[in-house]
Write an enzyme that holds these catalytic residues in place. Structure first.
Site, mmCIF file in Angstrom:
data_model
loop_
_atom_site.group_PDB
_atom_site.id
_atom_site.type_symbol
_atom_site.label_atom_id
_atom_site.label_comp_id
_atom_site.label_asym_id
_atom_site.label_seq_id
_atom_site.Cartn_x
_atom_site.Cartn_y
_atom_site.Cartn_z
ATOM 1 N N LYS A 13 0.832 -1.215 0.000
ATOM 2 C CA LYS A 13 0.000 0.000 0.000
ATOM 3 C C LYS A 13 0.864 1.262 0.000
ATOM 4 C CE LYS A 13 -1.994 -1.162 3.919
ATOM 5 N NZ LYS A 13 -1.252 -2.413 4.220
ATOM 6 N N ARG A 87 -9.852 0.645 8.454
ATOM 7 C CA ARG A 87 -9.494 -0.723 8.836
ATOM 8 C C ARG A 87 -10.629 -1.425 9.570
ATOM 9 N NH1 ARG A 87 -3.620 0.423 8.874
ATOM 10 N NH2 ARG A 87 -2.436 -1.464 9.248
ATOM 11 N N ARG A 126 11.644 -4.784 5.402
ATOM 12 C CA ARG A 126 11.260 -3.401 5.096
ATOM 13 C C ARG A 126 12.107 -2.387 5.872
ATOM 14 N NH1 ARG A 126 5.062 -1.650 5.436
ATOM 15 N NH2 ARG A 126 5.118 -2.518 7.531
ATOM 16 N N ARG A 160 10.847 -0.163 11.429
ATOM 17 C CA ARG A 160 9.752 -0.010 12.392
ATOM 18 C C ARG A 160 9.834 -1.064 13.487
ATOM 19 N NH1 ARG A 160 4.510 0.355 8.582
ATOM 20 N NH2 ARG A 160 3.680 -0.712 10.416
ATOM 21 N N ARG A 171 -0.881 -8.577 13.422
ATOM 22 C CA ARG A 171 -1.433 -7.585 12.484
ATOM 23 C C ARG A 171 -2.209 -8.268 11.375
ATOM 24 N NH1 ARG A 171 4.120 -4.877 11.486
ATOM 25 N NH2 ARG A 171 3.106 -3.809 9.765
#
Ligand code: ADP
Ligand code: ADP
Ligand code: ZN
Length: 228
Positions: A13, A87, A126, A160, A171
């Protein structure tokens, strides 16, 4: 044009939203980024949200809807890309009200379909530029010059705290339980377009462009669940 990018953590996203900002002058509205800024700045919202985010659970609907409301007017020109919002069903309804109040509407809900096992790899690899926030990946998207951000030339990068395997499982479970169930709300309105999120970044971008430019193979209304 106002669009939602919907998909589990690591679906792509943010990557696609950043590209659409560059290519179309749309504005990325990422509640995850807004919350991380609030945490870094130590605001009251940030103090509340930090533990919830570190656990991989969802921050309250009231907080994230308020954050979006504050930023919405800044995307009035070329439109908004909602990234990581809504969400929950509550958030979806709140967004409709926020847009309607401003005489705006949703054009597409783009669902990035991905294989869950690949997501763990995407999430754990990431990282992003500490200065400008552009996203990278250890295997799939390294900076062109090692250690130097393509976009701004900075040399500092960050990861993160919630991008670890344990948290990502939570998640994903949150996505399955609370976010995926909002798709029918948009399907009924013929807004959903499905895209293969496992393709390369460039191919996913091409497919999104085809939807936004009205060249998608899917006709409006197709893919809608028929309720006879
Ligand atoms: P999201 O915002 O949905 O959580 P990101 O856009 O941050 O996902 O992507 C997660 C990680 O996977 C990033 O490191 C990104 O560089 C990488 N990535 C994004 N899209 C793809 C893709 N199509 N193929 C391979 N890696 C990708
Ligand atoms: P990802 O890019 O991996 O999908 P985000 O950056 O969008 O993750 O979100 C990181 C965390 O911030 C979430 O796990 C959640 O705790 C919180 N968060 C972000 N957006 C929302 C939202 N719309 N509703 C509730 N919590 C959110
Ligand atoms: Zn940078």
């Amino acid at each position: 044009m106002n669009i939602i990018l919907l998909g589990p953590p690591g679906a792509g996203k943010g990557t696609q939203a950043q590209r659409l900002e560059q290519a179309r002058g749309m504005v990325q509205l990422s509640t995850g980024d807004m919350l991380r800024h609030a945490v870094a700045a130590g605001t009251p919202i940030g103090l509340k949200a930090k533990a919830v985010m570190d656990a991989g659970e969802l921050v309250s609907d009231a907080i994230v809807s308020a954050l979006i409301g504050e930023r919405l007017d800044g995307s009035a020109g070329n439109g908004a890309i909602f990234d990581g919002f809504p969400r929950t069903q509550h958030q979806a309804e709140a967004l409709d009200l926020l847009l309607a109040d401003r005489g705006r509407k949703l054009d597409y809900v783009i669902e990035l379909q991905v294989d869950e096992e690949a997501l763990v790899d995407r999430i754990t690899g990431r990282f992003s530029c500490a200065k400008c926030g552009v996203g990278y990946h250890d295997k799939f998207k390294l900076p062109r010059v090692e250690g130097t951000c393509d976009a701004c030339g900075a040399h500092e990068f960050k990861r993160r705290p919630d991008d670890n395997e344990t948290t990502v499982r939570t998640r994903m479970a949150e996505y399955r339980a609370k976010t995926a169930p909002i798709l029918p709300y948009y399907e009924e309105r013929g807004l959903v377009r499905r895209i293969d999120g496992m393709a390369s970044v460039e191919e996913v971008a091409r497919q999104i462009d085809a939807v936004l430019d009205g060249e998608g193979a899917q006709q409006p209304g197709e893919g809608r669940s028929l309720q006879l």
